[in-house]
Design an enzyme around this catalytic site. Structure first.
Site, PDB file in Angstrom:
ATOM      1  N   ASP A   1      36.163  41.168  37.299  1.00 45.42           N
ATOM      2  CA  ASP A   1      36.078  40.383  38.530  1.00 45.42           C
ATOM      3  C   ASP A   1      34.616  40.296  38.948  1.00 45.42           C
ATOM      4  O   ASP A   1      34.057  41.245  39.491  1.00 45.42           O
ATOM      5  CB  ASP A   1      36.906  41.038  39.641  1.00 45.42           C
ATOM      6  CG  ASP A   1      38.418  40.978  39.373  1.00 45.42           C
ATOM      7  OD1 ASP A   1      38.811  40.732  38.212  1.00 45.42           O
ATOM      8  OD2 ASP A   1      39.195  41.178  40.329  1.00 45.42           O
TER       9      ASP A   1
ATOM     10  N   LYS B   1      39.006  33.667  42.271  1.00 48.83           N
ATOM     11  CA  LYS B   1      39.472  34.687  43.218  1.00 48.83           C
ATOM     12  C   LYS B   1      38.774  34.465  44.544  1.00 48.83           C
ATOM     13  O   LYS B   1      37.598  34.105  44.586  1.00 48.83           O
ATOM     14  CB  LYS B   1      39.150  36.069  42.634  1.00 48.83           C
ATOM     15  CG  LYS B   1      39.436  37.247  43.533  1.00 48.83           C
ATOM     16  CD  LYS B   1      39.150  38.571  42.775  1.00 48.83           C
ATOM     17  CE  LYS B   1      39.161  39.755  43.720  1.00 48.83           C
ATOM     18  NZ  LYS B   1      38.828  41.017  43.021  1.00 48.83           N
TER      19      LYS B   1
ATOM     20  N   LYS C   1      43.595  34.118  42.398  1.00 51.18           N
ATOM     21  CA  LYS C   1      43.832  35.438  42.983  1.00 51.18           C
ATOM     22  C   LYS C   1      43.282  35.492  44.403  1.00 51.18           C
ATOM     23  O   LYS C   1      42.067  35.576  44.592  1.00 51.18           O
ATOM     24  CB  LYS C   1      43.158  36.525  42.119  1.00 51.18           C
ATOM     25  CG  LYS C   1      43.286  37.930  42.717  1.00 51.18           C
ATOM     26  CD  LYS C   1      42.650  38.983  41.811  1.00 51.18           C
ATOM     27  CE  LYS C   1      42.602  40.342  42.498  1.00 51.18           C
ATOM     28  NZ  LYS C   1      41.924  41.351  41.662  1.00 51.18           N
TER      29      LYS C   1
END
Lengths: 284, 303, 477
Positions: free
Chosen positions: B140, B203, B239
């Site tokens: 991430d 995300k 996400k």
């Protein structure tokens, strides 16, 4: 006075900025207060009325699209031109039987009425419009807009009555088809000469002379007329004309008890205004 | 791609009307998910959780506890699905990998000088490589919001490309940190920028900035992945992370996915919930559905 | 791939108590009617809900006399501040009984509970709350220092927003000091009759609000009654025309809120996702039973294909079915007659060569239902581009330039509303200025608020409801 033979005026209609005769070729005699012949006025037909509506419709977007400031200046210009012809109008009103004092007073009042309405052109929106505090993230405002083509059936007061119903209709951007006073139509046509020289676009005001009972049903039922002012209509004809006006849901200004003589407020303007409300989200 | 090319493309995307997007999200949030649909949604949501601990105080013990929870969220009920992944800092990856080996739960690691991203590119790449080397299956990363907001799209793009390269086989989730992008127009542009640079997932947030994930932001990102697949054929996951605390919140996100990107995204492969506290609420609601009585926090583990 | 099926989520009906039969609410009492009673049915399953009394001419006369007496003895002379407090009370009771009102509205009308709960009923309360505040401020409204009420108002309302239209009519009328005789539509009388009970709970003096039920004859008797001073009507343009004719030559005031065929203009630079939402909300809100529905989509040619693709995908997610299910987006068509009309016009659209499309969607077996429908390849000359369908049917046309958009949008005898979608501010204002419509929604659609004037140009009627402007219809100005 010399013995020179006067050059008389031919009183014609006023349509689309021009002065045509009635397409019917008809006229009717107009007399003074004592029944003496004054002139032959054009006796407009339903086809003249139709042409006048076409002219008014064509002129509407341009006139409605002018700024209020511009319309104000043009209406004020009308007052200026009328002031310049004060004596002519006074003389013309005297022909209808008015005393000199009364005639002069009526002309002055008519001039002042143009001035009163001229000032409204760029103010009525602020008075009749609104910013509306809706319960959500939206900017919401309402503005008055001209209704469109207004048929104006003028009262029999040849100048002040006419101006009192005409000026409030056009100052906000409407265009008009006016049926002048049947017995006293001449001042209306002379007023058209003033309008034609005041930078008022052709078609904004169209003036018909002739028989009210013949012309008004065509205007009341015309599907491209948005509103009708029945001020000059006798009570017994109101119902029929209102029924005809319902054909396309015309806005109808009924004759009122005080008529046009009341102090001009905003009612004659707002009668021919629509309210448009616009919403827009407020966000980033 | 150059900044100029990217600018032309990103500013040519249709705009987002904030009020309209918020209204749409709120409308979807008013869906009433009950009974069998609720049961299904709760299990789906559990299986989509990236169980996260990103604290300076993290220890191997803390991470092991979290991993145990990830595999058996409710020790008393084996029918509860395991979560999708555990998300930790790079230096904790080896602990998590050890704890999760053979369980099917992934190990995600934040990298690239998380959460600010304010480090030289070389440091970010080293951070990434270290996490991958330690066994992280998902990375991430954070984008350079400063570069993005100053219009230097080329820099943002190149960094994502470089990190993606450093990821090797690991999946790359690109954190937009939408709370710092401020407008939904920026969220849409950043989404497309990340997808075009190779992101496997986009995300919302680090969880360190408020606001974190919101429904309107996620709506715009879901529209972006939907449109990107229609245009390119490649599917990208989404996400939302941070701020998702209750079952109700989680279900709202699932409805959003269902009716925006579509059912294709309704799997842990394409949609994740970055959260930690939501898991116990999901478990409590799940037990309420199965037992018919309201449960309490004492019956679920605090890890 | 997981299929996420939403389980049924029905709102409970137990909150409403529908009586077997209802009388007329006159002078504070429910009384028998002397016309032939009729039945109101649930359009979602065609079950009979109740027998409804029908007011004949004598009943109308009784109601008007009760309203007159209440006007002269109590309401017309009451200080505005006191009138306002009654209206505030009503607003509060509506909030207190909001669930009951919403469920009853959905049962009688067929509209989704989400809309009756989130749109209709909150707006009803807001309308009373808003006009309550005007009652003692009329001297500041721009109609002179002490504007007087008109007297007795005869009000006839449609079936598409039964309670909301009641609020639009009654709240300003009462605030201005008038008393009313209101006739709800014959297919949707129940919430108006429940409102009668709310008036009693509020201790509103008898005769201030009278509710008479019946069909066209009752409405005709009401508007023609010599004892009323003002008529307010919302409904079809044809009926509006008849009422205008009936009132010709009288001194009765008239406001009309009639039909529409609104253009929803989508420019190429629009925020497309929100535009698609706005298109959907514009035409499928309330099953398209909305006078201001965005029933003509005018989309710029350069994005037409993309917009249609997105629109179809979005339409496929619309949930049609049980109005009481909280997840229903599109409920039942209000009546068999309305369903026939929608079917007839849709068939005309196909016959005239337009392409018809609906998403796959299963409709219930019983009740009145129509799938959300899209027509492409529509020409200005097609009936579905000119006539008000009043159903979930969207006609799609294209344009090339802003001038063409405005010309097409205005090319109708109606002029109620319009929509504009563009991210360019100056283009919004230019378009809004050139549209001949009373309500223009830019980058939104179908928004209503008591503070916001609503009403049409041309054959969409005259007069405004809402805001300061809405007072004028009920004041003697």
């Amino acid at each position: 006075m010399s013995d020179r033979l006067a050059v008389r005026k031919t009183y014609k209609l006023y349509i689309a900025g021009a002065f045509p005769r009635s397409e019917s070729g008809r006229s009717y005699p107009v007399t003074d207060g004592k029944g003496r012949f004054l002139a032959n006025a054009a006796h407009a037909s339903r086809k003249d009325a139709r042409d006048a509506v076409t002219a008014a419709r064509k002129a509407f977007p341009g006139w409605a699209g002018r700024t209020g400031y511009n319309r104000a200046q043009i209406l004020y210009r009308i007052a200026e031109m009328l002031e310049g012809r004060r004596d002519q109008f006074t003389a013309e009103l005297r022909h209808t039987g008015a005393s000199k004092t009364h005639a002069a007073a009526e002309v002055d009042a008519a001039i002042d009425r143009w001035v009163w309405y001229a000032g409204w052109a760029d103010k009525i929106t602020a008075v009749a419009g609104a910013a509306n505090p809706v319960a959500g993230p939206y900017f919401n405002f309402s503005t008055p807009e001209p209704t469109g083509v207004v048929a104006v059936i003028a009262p029999d007061s040849p100048l002040l009555g006419l101006v009192s119903v005409l000026a409030p209709a056009i100052v906000t951007g409407n265009t008009t088809v006016v049926v002048a006073s049947e017995p006293a139509p001449l001042a209306a046509i002379t007023l058209a000469e003033v309008l034609a020289t005041s930078d008022l676009p052709g078609g904004v005001v169209n003036i018909l002379t002739g028989h009210r009972t013949e012309l008004t049903p065509w205007l009341a039922s015309h599907m491209d007329v948005n509103a009708i002012d029945l001020t000059g209509i006798p009570d017994e004809h109101v119902q029929d004309l209102e029924e005809k006006a319902a054909g396309n849901l015309k806005r109808v200004h009924r004759p009122t008890a005080t008529g046009w003589t009341a102090d001009p407020g905003t009612a004659r303007m707002t009668a021919f205004l629509e309210t448009k409300t616009v919403w827009h989200p407020v966000g980033v | 791609m150059t900044t100029t090319e990217l600018h032309g493309f990103l500013h040519g995307l249709p705009g987002v009307d904030q009020v309209g997007a918020e209204e749409r999200a709120a409308r979807l949030a008013s869906r009433s998910i009950k009974m069998s649909a609720k049961a299904e949604a709760i299990d789906l949501a559990i299986s989509m959780v990236d169980l996260t601990t990103l604290e300076g105080a993290d220890t191997a013990g803390k991470v092991r506890a979290l991993c145990a929870k990830a595999v058996h969220p409710d020790p008393s009920d084996p029918s509860v699905p395991k979560v999708a992944a555990v998300c930790v800092y790079p230096d904790m990856v080896d602990v998590a990998v050890g704890a999760l080996r053979g369980t099917g739960v992934g190990v995600a690691s934040v990298a690239t000088a998380f959460p600010s991203g304010r480090a030289p590119l070389e440091a970010k790449l080293a951070d990434t490589r270290a996490a991958v080397a330690a066994g992280a299956s998902e990375i991430d990363m954070v984008i350079d919001r400063g570069a993005f907001l100053s219009g230097d799209y080329g820099t943002v793009f190149e960094q994502i490309v470089a990190v993606k390269d450093a990821c090797g086989d690991a999946h790359l989730k690109v954190i937009l940190e939408t709370g710092e992008l401020a407008t939904l127009d920026n969220v849409r542009r950043a989404s497309w920028l990340a997808m075009r640079a190779g992101a496997d997932f986009i995300k919302t947030s680090t969880g360190k900035i408020s606001p974190a994930a919101t429904l309107p932001v996620t709506l715009v990102m879901l529209e972006a992945v939907r449109d990107y697949r229609a245009a390119t054929g490649r599917q990208v996951g989404v996400k939302p992370a941070g701020g998702i605390r209750t079952t109700k919140d989680a279900i709202k996100y699932l409805v959003l996915v269902n009716e925006t990107a579509g059912p294709d995204w309704l799997t842990p492969d394409w949609f994740r919930l970055g959260a930690s506290s939501v898991l116990n609420d999901l478990l409590m609601q799940r037990r309420k559905l199965s037992t018919g009585v309201y449960s309490g926090p004492d019956y679920f583990t605090l890890d | 791939m997981t299929v996420f099926e939403y389980a049924p989520a029905p709102e409970s009906r137990s909150v409403v108590d529908i009586r077997g039969s209802y009388g007329l609410f006159i002078d504070g009492e429910f009384t028998d009617g002397h016309g032939e009673p009729f039945k109101t049915i649930n359009p979602a399953d065609e079950s009979v809900l109740a027998d409804i009394a029908c007011a004949d001419e004598a009943d109308v006369d009784r109601a008007v006399k009760a309203a007159r007496a209440a006007y002269e003895r109590v309401w017309g002379a009451m200080p505005g501040a006191e009138r306002g407090k009654y209206l505030y009370r009503i607003a509060r009771i509506i909030q207190e009984r909001s669930r009951e009102l919403a469920v009853l509205e959905s049962i009688d009308n067929g509209k989704p509970i989400r809309e009756s709960r989130d749109v209709d009923v909150p707006l009803v309360a807001a309308w009373f709350f808003y006009y309550a505040g005007w009652a003692d401020k009329l001297g500041h409204a721009g109609f002179g220092p002490d504007p007087r009420p008109v007297g007795v108002a005869g009000q006839v309302i449609p079936w598409n927003f039964p309670l909301l239209m009641l609020a639009w009519k009654i709240a300003p009328a009462l605030a201005c000091g008038n008393t009313v005789v209101l006739k709800p539509a014959e297919t949707t009388p129940l919430t108006a009759l429940l409102f009668a009970d709310i008036c009693r709970q509020a201790d509103l003096p008898p005769g201030v609000v009278n509710i008479i039920t019946g069909a066209g004859d009752t409405g005709r008797a009401l508007v023609a009654h010599p004892g009323i001073d003002k008529v307010a009507f919302t409904g079809s343009t044809d009926v509006g025309r008849q009422i205008a004719r009936t009132l010709a030559g009288t001194s009765k005031k008239l406001t009309l809120e009639l039909g529409g065929k609104a253009a929803n203009i989508v420019y190429a630079d629009a925020a497309l996702d929100q535009a698609v939402e706005g298109i959907v909300n514009g035409i499928f809100f309330n099953q398209g039973h909305v006078c201001c529905a965005g029933s003509r989509l005018l989309v710029q040619e350069s994005v037409a294909e993309e917009v249609l693709e997105r629109l179809k995908a979005r339409m496929a997610t619309l949930r049609v079915g049980d109005p009481l299910d909280k997840n229903t987006d599109i409920g039942a068509i209000n009546s068999a007659a309305q369903l026939d009309k929608i079917r007839e016009l849709s068939a005309a659209g196909e016959a005239e060569g337009a392409d018809r499309w609906s998403p796959p969607c299963r409709l219930p077996d019983r009740g009145f239902w129509f799938a959300p429908t899209l027509f492409t390849g529509v020409a200005q000359s097609h009936r579905i581009a000119r006539e008000e369908i009043f159903g979930p049917v969207l006609s799609v046309l294209t344009f090339r330039t802003p001038e063409e958009a405005v010309t097409k949008a205005n090319n109708t005898p109606y002029g109620l509303s319009a929509g504009i979608w563009t991210e360019k501010g100056s283009q919004i204002l230019w378009t809004a200025q050139h549209l001949r419509a009373g309500v223009v929604w830019a980058n939104t659609f179908n928004k209503f608020d008591p503070a916001s004037p609503f009403g049409g140009y041309k054959e969409s009627g005259y007069g405004r409801e809402g805001g300061r402007h809405g007072l004028e219809a009920y004041l003697n100005v």
